[in-house]
Design an enzyme around this catalytic site. Structure first.
Site, PDB file in Angstrom:
ATOM      1  N   GLU A 103      12.527 -62.158 -48.784  1.00 50.12           N
ATOM      2  CA  GLU A 103      12.790 -63.334 -47.942  1.00 50.12           C
ATOM      3  C   GLU A 103      13.723 -62.852 -46.837  1.00 50.12           C
ATOM      4  O   GLU A 103      14.921 -62.711 -47.051  1.00 50.12           O
ATOM      5  CB  GLU A 103      13.447 -64.435 -48.783  1.00 50.12           C
ATOM      6  CG  GLU A 103      12.582 -64.932 -49.947  1.00 50.12           C
ATOM      7  CD  GLU A 103      11.440 -65.814 -49.480  1.00 50.12           C
ATOM      8  OE1 GLU A 103      11.563 -66.433 -48.412  1.00 50.12           O
ATOM      9  OE2 GLU A 103      10.423 -65.874 -50.187  1.00 50.12           O
ATOM     10  N   CYS A 111      18.888 -68.613 -41.703  1.00 46.42           N
ATOM     11  CA  CYS A 111      17.730 -67.745 -41.437  1.00 46.42           C
ATOM     12  C   CYS A 111      16.659 -68.450 -40.604  1.00 46.42           C
ATOM     13  O   CYS A 111      15.954 -67.806 -39.838  1.00 46.42           O
ATOM     14  CB  CYS A 111      17.135 -67.257 -42.744  1.00 46.42           C
ATOM     15  SG  CYS A 111      16.709 -68.600 -43.853  1.00 46.42           S
TER      16      CYS A 111
HETATM   17  P1  NAD Z   1      22.016 -58.274 -45.826  1.00 51.82           P
HETATM   18  O1  NAD Z   1      20.620 -57.759 -45.839  1.00 51.82           O
HETATM   19  O2  NAD Z   1      23.047 -57.506 -45.099  1.00 51.82           O
HETATM   20  O3  NAD Z   1      22.573 -58.420 -47.325  1.00 51.82           O
HETATM   21  C1  NAD Z   1      21.838 -59.091 -48.339  1.00 51.82           C
HETATM   22  C2  NAD Z   1      22.197 -58.507 -49.695  1.00 51.82           C
HETATM   23  O4  NAD Z   1      21.833 -57.124 -49.720  1.00 51.82           O
HETATM   24  C3  NAD Z   1      23.680 -58.569 -50.063  1.00 51.82           C
HETATM   25  O5  NAD Z   1      23.777 -58.987 -51.417  1.00 51.82           O
HETATM   26  C4  NAD Z   1      24.167 -57.149 -49.872  1.00 51.82           C
HETATM   27  O6  NAD Z   1      25.184 -56.796 -50.789  1.00 51.82           O
HETATM   28  C5  NAD Z   1      22.915 -56.331 -50.159  1.00 51.82           C
HETATM   29  N1  NAD Z   1      22.914 -55.074 -49.416  1.00 51.82           N
HETATM   30  C6  NAD Z   1      23.482 -54.802 -48.207  1.00 51.82           C
HETATM   31  N2  NAD Z   1      23.234 -53.532 -47.826  1.00 51.82           N
HETATM   32  C7  NAD Z   1      22.497 -52.974 -48.822  1.00 51.82           C
HETATM   33  C8  NAD Z   1      21.936 -51.684 -49.018  1.00 51.82           C
HETATM   34  N3  NAD Z   1      22.083 -50.715 -48.117  1.00 51.82           N
HETATM   35  N4  NAD Z   1      21.237 -51.466 -50.147  1.00 51.82           N
HETATM   36  C9  NAD Z   1      21.053 -52.446 -51.054  1.00 51.82           C
HETATM   37  N5  NAD Z   1      21.577 -53.689 -50.921  1.00 51.82           N
HETATM   38  C10 NAD Z   1      22.289 -53.954 -49.828  1.00 51.82           C
HETATM   39  O7  NAD Z   1      21.895 -59.759 -45.286  1.00 51.82           O
HETATM   40  P2  NAD Z   1      23.049 -60.806 -44.991  1.00 51.82           P
HETATM   41  O8  NAD Z   1      23.870 -60.341 -43.850  1.00 51.82           O
HETATM   42  O9  NAD Z   1      23.746 -61.179 -46.253  1.00 51.82           O
HETATM   43  O10 NAD Z   1      22.181 -62.079 -44.538  1.00 51.82           O
HETATM   44  C11 NAD Z   1      21.709 -62.242 -43.229  1.00 51.82           C
HETATM   45  C12 NAD Z   1      20.242 -61.908 -43.125  1.00 51.82           C
HETATM   46  O11 NAD Z   1      19.516 -62.510 -44.163  1.00 51.82           O
HETATM   47  C13 NAD Z   1      19.620 -62.422 -41.841  1.00 51.82           C
HETATM   48  O12 NAD Z   1      18.701 -61.480 -41.344  1.00 51.82           O
HETATM   49  C14 NAD Z   1      18.895 -63.671 -42.284  1.00 51.82           C
HETATM   50  O13 NAD Z   1      17.827 -64.072 -41.462  1.00 51.82           O
HETATM   51  C15 NAD Z   1      18.438 -63.272 -43.641  1.00 51.82           C
HETATM   52  N6  NAD Z   1      18.233 -64.445 -44.472  1.00 51.82           N
HETATM   53  C16 NAD Z   1      16.971 -64.768 -44.860  1.00 51.82           C
HETATM   54  C17 NAD Z   1      16.762 -65.907 -45.616  1.00 51.82           C
HETATM   55  C18 NAD Z   1      15.403 -66.328 -46.076  1.00 51.82           C
HETATM   56  O14 NAD Z   1      15.340 -67.209 -46.924  1.00 51.82           O
HETATM   57  N7  NAD Z   1      14.327 -65.763 -45.561  1.00 51.82           N
HETATM   58  C19 NAD Z   1      17.845 -66.681 -45.980  1.00 51.82           C
HETATM   59  C20 NAD Z   1      19.106 -66.302 -45.587  1.00 51.82           C
HETATM   60  C21 NAD Z   1      19.301 -65.170 -44.837  1.00 51.82           C
END
Ligand code: NAD
Length: 466
Positions: free
Chosen positions: A220, A254
């Site tokens: 997602e 998002c």
């Molecule tokens: P992110 O991808 O930075 O982090 C998400 C999760 O991944 C966190 O739990 C983090 O600890 C983990 N993570 C971070 N780096 C990692 C790595 N290198 N390896 C493994 N895990 C890792 O996202 P964010 O900043 O928390 O959220 C913002 C993004 O999420 C935006 O792009 C937004 O559009 C998207 N988003 C999508 C939805 C949806 O339902 N489609 C909902 C909310 C947010």
């Protein structure tokens, strides 16, 4: 009562946790519908009793008002639980389906079964909703699961760990707290499913880890969700609904409208309408308003301030470094090549672009990867159908923004770089299930035509398979 909080990023400890969960899953404990319903009831009671902690944590992490926190997070989780409780028996039933004449004598069924042990990784922006809604689906589908909330909403991560730790034993559901390194360790474990919500960049990391072990994924992700306002739209309502969708969680959503594409005949009127609504909702100094949210951290705050250079400020533009707040801002005159038009904005800054011909609007959207959401405001079904029919995107609304996310009956998910797979309601149950196709043959008859000894085999098979 159990305290099942894991802080360890040690591989061995995570390995032991996943192995315990897999043994528990294989014991068959999670299979019956009665068990699943009992767990959903437990989750519901826990959400009710932890409501004050969750509201406090959301205030602390993101300055969310109780109204916003309940309507976009806690309430959505409760609604999902209600729908799952009502329908899980039907969703879990094997379904009898047609069998072709070529298989005469046999009967066929589709049998849903849990994927097994799932890993759910969540982001910080809706840290309760985006962790617990997948949990509802995973429970309903009969999985065991490990949750990894975002370290960037630390108070909520703690509150969730408390809620889950006091409600479920770790061999069934466990919370592992931590950041990217913890995620990376978890992604090495032999899960049966990864359910990830976050950025497309980390989505690729998750998919790579899944590819190593051929683990199924639900991703997602995000992207730039356009909002198209045609000249025949109800502009007053459009302004109100765009402001609502853009300023909920100060744009850190998002599916927030990322940029506006407005027909040139109504652009000035819409810009004025949006300014009026912002003032009606948050006053002339939104940063001072108690219900106006803040940017999650310094890095994102700096990134957002940088976008203010990419255009002419038509409205807003003020910010407060200490409070990490940025006023609702409309940007005009932005180039399609600028950063603000290439990156997902994720904040209260809204570029306003204009179009004259429908083709121009479509071309602007299609210059970026397929969006997670798209919104179209228009009084004409011809225009709406053309936009919805021609542009690929995850899902969206006609004459509104973001509220498609709040219904448990619509699939919610992206396409291409905005995501793989969908969830919510029955779609969530499907995301955490495998559908076994089962054919039951009869022993009472055994038609000879498929065997090499049959004299008329080819003739009969040609009649049956055409
Ligand atoms: P992110 O991808 O930075 O982090 C998400 C999760 O991944 C966190 O739990 C983090 O600890 C983990 N993570 C971070 N780096 C990692 C790595 N290198 N390896 C493994 N895990 C890792 O996202 P964010 O900043 O928390 O959220 C913002 C993004 O999420 C935006 O792009 C937004 O559009 C998207 N988003 C999508 C939805 C949806 O339902 N489609 C909902 C909310 C947010």
């Amino acid at each position: 009562m159990n305290d099942n909080l894991f802080h360890a990023t040690e591989s061995v400890q995570l390995e032991a946790l996943v192995s315990r969960q897999q043994n528990y899953y294989r014991s068959g404990a999670t299979r019956s519908v009665a068990f699943r319903k009992e767990q959903l009831h437990k989750l519901r009671n826990a959400v009710h009793s932890f409501e004050p902690e969750l509201l406090n944590a959301l205030k602390q992490d993101l300055n969310k008002s109780p109204l916003e926190a309940y309507s976009t997070e806690i309430g959505i989780v409760l609604k999902e639980i209600r729908v799952a409780l009502r329908h899980v028996r039907r969703w879990s039933k094997a379904r009898r389906i047609r069998t072709p004449l070529s298989h005469i004598g046999a009967s066929s069924r589709i049998v849903p079964e849990p994927l097994g042990t799932s890993l759910i990784i969540g982001p910080w922006n809706y840290p309760v909703n985006l962790m617990l809604v997948p949990v509802v689906a995973a429970i309903a589908a009969g999985n065991t699961l490990v949750m990894k909330p975002s370290e960037m909403a630390p108070a909520t991560s703690r509150a969730l760990a408390g809620l889950i730790g006091r409600t479920f034993p770790p061999e069934y559901i466990a919370v592992v707290e931590g950041g990217a390194e913890t995620s990376a360790e978890l992604l090495k474990q032999p899960f049966d499913h990864f359910f990830f919500t976050g950025s497309p960049t980390v989505g690729k990391v998750v998919m790579k880890a899944a590819a190593e072990k051929l683990i199924p994924v639900t991703l997602e992700l995000g992207g730039k969700s356009p909002c198209i306002v045609h000249k025949d739209a109800n502009l007053e309502l459009a302004a109100k609904r765009i402001v609502y969708g853009k300023l909920t969680n100060v744009g850190q959503t998002c599916v927030a409208p990322d940029y506006l594409l407005v027909h040139k005949d109504v652009k000035q009127e819409l810009v004025a309408g949006i300014a009026k609504v912002v003032e009606a909702f948050y006053g002339t100094e939104p940063i001072q308003h108690p219900a106006y949210g803040k940017i999650v951290n310094e890095r994102h705050f700096r990134r957002l301030i940088g976008y203010l250079e990419d255009g002419r400020i038509a409205y807003g533009g003020q910010f407060d470094v200490e409070a990490r707040q940025i006023a609702p801002t409309l940007l005009e005159g932005v180039s399609l090549e600028s950063k603000v038009m290439k990156e997902e904005i994720f904040g209260p800054i809204l570029p306003v672009l204009e179009y004259e011909e429908t083709e121009e609007a479509i071309a602007i959207v299609e210059a970026n990867p397929k969006p997670l959401a798209l919104y179209v405001f228009s009084g004409s079904s011809g225009f709406r159908n053309e936009i919805v029919g021609r542009i690929p995107f995850g899902g969206g609304c006609i004459n509104d923004t973001i509220i498609h996310l709040g219904t448990p009956y619509l699939p919610f998910g992206g396409i291409g770089s905005s995501g793989i797979g969908s969830y919510h309601g029955e779609h969530g149950f499907r995301a955490f299930s495998h559908y076994k196709g089962m054919l039951k043959q009869s022993n009472r008859i055994d038609f000879p035509f498929r065997y090499p000894t049959s004299k008329w085999g080819m003739t009969i098979i040609r009649k049956l398979l055409r």
